[in-house]
Design an enzyme around this catalytic site. Structure first.
Site, PDB file in Angstrom:
ATOM      1  N   LEU A 171       3.415  -5.685  -2.225  1.00  0.00           N
ATOM      2  CA  LEU A 171       2.816  -5.465  -1.463  1.00  0.00           C
ATOM      3  C   LEU A 171       2.310  -4.066  -2.317  1.00  0.00           C
ATOM      4  O   LEU A 171       0.989  -3.649  -2.126  1.00  0.00           O
ATOM      5  CB  LEU A 171       2.740  -5.522   0.459  1.00  0.00           C
ATOM      6  CG  LEU A 171       1.962  -6.963   0.787  1.00  0.00           C
ATOM      7  CD1 LEU A 171       2.854  -7.655   0.473  1.00  0.00           C
ATOM      8  CD2 LEU A 171       2.593  -6.259   2.068  1.00  0.00           C
ATOM      9  N   TYR A 172       3.559  -2.978  -1.625  1.00  0.00           N
ATOM     10  CA  TYR A 172       3.376  -1.732  -2.462  1.00  0.00           C
ATOM     11  C   TYR A 172       2.626  -1.489  -4.188  1.00  0.00           C
ATOM     12  O   TYR A 172       1.984  -0.317  -4.460  1.00  0.00           O
ATOM     13  CB  TYR A 172       4.816  -1.148  -2.242  1.00  0.00           C
ATOM     14  CG  TYR A 172       5.144   0.680  -2.883  1.00  0.00           C
ATOM     15  CD1 TYR A 172       4.369   1.334  -2.131  1.00  0.00           C
ATOM     16  CD2 TYR A 172       6.607   0.959  -3.865  1.00  0.00           C
ATOM     17  CE1 TYR A 172       4.743   2.085  -2.487  1.00  0.00           C
ATOM     18  CE2 TYR A 172       6.123   2.111  -4.402  1.00  0.00           C
ATOM     19  CZ  TYR A 172       5.116   2.828  -3.696  1.00  0.00           C
ATOM     20  OH  TYR A 172       5.409   4.335  -3.931  1.00  0.00           O
ATOM     21  N   SER A 173       3.393  -2.404  -4.698  1.00  0.00           N
ATOM     22  CA  SER A 173       2.975  -2.499  -6.673  1.00  0.00           C
ATOM     23  C   SER A 173       1.565  -2.900  -6.355  1.00  0.00           C
ATOM     24  O   SER A 173       0.499  -2.469  -7.423  1.00  0.00           O
ATOM     25  CB  SER A 173       4.079  -3.313  -7.226  1.00  0.00           C
ATOM     26  OG  SER A 173       4.968  -2.597  -7.455  1.00  0.00           O
ATOM     27  N   THR A 174       1.186  -3.611  -5.639  1.00  0.00           N
ATOM     28  CA  THR A 174       0.035  -4.448  -6.157  1.00  0.00           C
ATOM     29  C   THR A 174      -1.064  -3.265  -5.399  1.00  0.00           C
ATOM     30  O   THR A 174      -2.384  -2.838  -5.839  1.00  0.00           O
ATOM     31  CB  THR A 174      -0.530  -5.475  -5.220  1.00  0.00           C
ATOM     32  OG1 THR A 174       0.460  -5.961  -5.532  1.00  0.00           O
ATOM     33  CG2 THR A 174      -1.851  -6.325  -4.774  1.00  0.00           C
ATOM     34  N   LYS A 176      -0.379   0.442  -5.428  1.00  0.00           N
ATOM     35  CA  LYS A 176      -0.498   1.035  -5.945  1.00  0.00           C
ATOM     36  C   LYS A 176      -0.927   0.381  -7.805  1.00  0.00           C
ATOM     37  O   LYS A 176      -1.842   1.877  -8.153  1.00  0.00           O
ATOM     38  CB  LYS A 176       0.936   2.138  -5.944  1.00  0.00           C
ATOM     39  CG  LYS A 176       1.794   2.711  -5.149  1.00  0.00           C
ATOM     40  CD  LYS A 176       1.072   3.963  -4.397  1.00  0.00           C
ATOM     41  CE  LYS A 176       1.534   4.366  -3.839  1.00  0.00           C
ATOM     42  NZ  LYS A 176       0.828   6.097  -3.065  1.00  0.00           N
TER      43      LYS A 176
END
Length: 263
Positions: A171-174, A176
């Site tokens: 979720l974080y990488s998506t 950002k």
């Protein structure tokens, strides 16, 4: 609503202030703590009047405002949820009314949803996209009419947008990663107007969200070329360069501040 406006309504410092950002106003979303607070303090040290948004950290916001004012600039803190488009637009309008500009926008606010992706809900996914990607779009759309030539839009991404050395960051990488396309495309669109758009990708950075003495810190340090965490001030220094005269020829690109983790 404004919470902590500066009582100094005069232009920052004296007319002969030679600091590189004198006469400019910067807005940093999520600027009450960690990397955001370091960016606010650095831009204030470089002479910019500064505004920050925060959601819950009222006391920390007050402290950052006081630190900025001690540097001889005007400062303003505004409570605004970056997931709320109307709150963001209102914050930009208030900054324009109180401080002018903004001439510099730093889209820093973020959430950190780490964990197995099966455990997240669609609402969790939507909030990650809203805070990281949609908020950058909304804030930029509200701020650009006030910028003019020399305007700066700077996003704070993550080195996990380009590589995935650790699990449980979907979720974080998506959220950002969406800033990559946003930055490149907007740079093309705003270039003819003299406005630059760039992205700074921090790696492991010593904040209360990811302390350098935390339980997983040794594993993160081992991934870096320098064998250490970065500090919030390291990230702020790159933002200040992009925001200042040295950044006028840089647009549509990403800068890694990750101690060589992505080398």
């Amino acid at each position: 609503m404004p919470e902590h406006p500066s009582t100094n309504r005069e232009p920052s410092m004296a007319r002969n202030d030679h600091r590189p950002l004198h006469g400019r106003t910067a807005l940093v979303t999520g600027g009450s703590r960690g990397i955001g607070a370091a960016i606010v303090r650095r831009l204030a040290a470089d002479g910019a009047d500064v505004a920050l948004t925060h959601l819950r950290s009222e006391e920390r916001a007050r402290a950052v405002v006081r630190d900025a004012e001690a540097l001889g600039v005007r400062a303003l803190a505004v409570r605004a949820d970056s997931a709320d488009p109307e709150a963001l637009r209102s914050a930009v309008g208030l900054v324009h009314e109180r401080l002018g500009g903004p001439h510099i926008l730093v889209n820093n606010a973020g959430v950190a949803p780490f964990g197995p992706f099966e455990g997240f809900t669609v609402a969790d996914f939507d909030r990650a996209i809203a805070v990281h990607a949609r908020a950058a779009f909304v804030a930029a759309q509200a701020a650009v009419p006030h910028m003019g030539p020399g305007g700066r839009i700077i996003g704070i991404g993550t080195n996990l947008s380009e590589r995935a050395p650790l699990p449980e960051a979907v979720l974080y990488s998506t959220g950002k990663s969406a800033l990559l396309g946003f930055t490149r495309s907007l740079a093309r669109e705003l270039g003819p107007r003299g406005i630059t758009v760039n992205l700074v990708h921090p790696g492991s950075t010593d904040t209360d969200m990811n302390p350098a003495d935390g339980p997983g810190a040794d594993a993160e340090r081992a991934l870096t070329a320098l064998g250490r965490y970065c500090s919030p001030e390291d990230v702020a220094a790159s933002v200040a360069h992009l925001a200042g005269p040295g950044g006028r020829g840089i647009t549509g690109t990403s800068i890694l501040v990750d101690a060589g983790a992505n080398a």
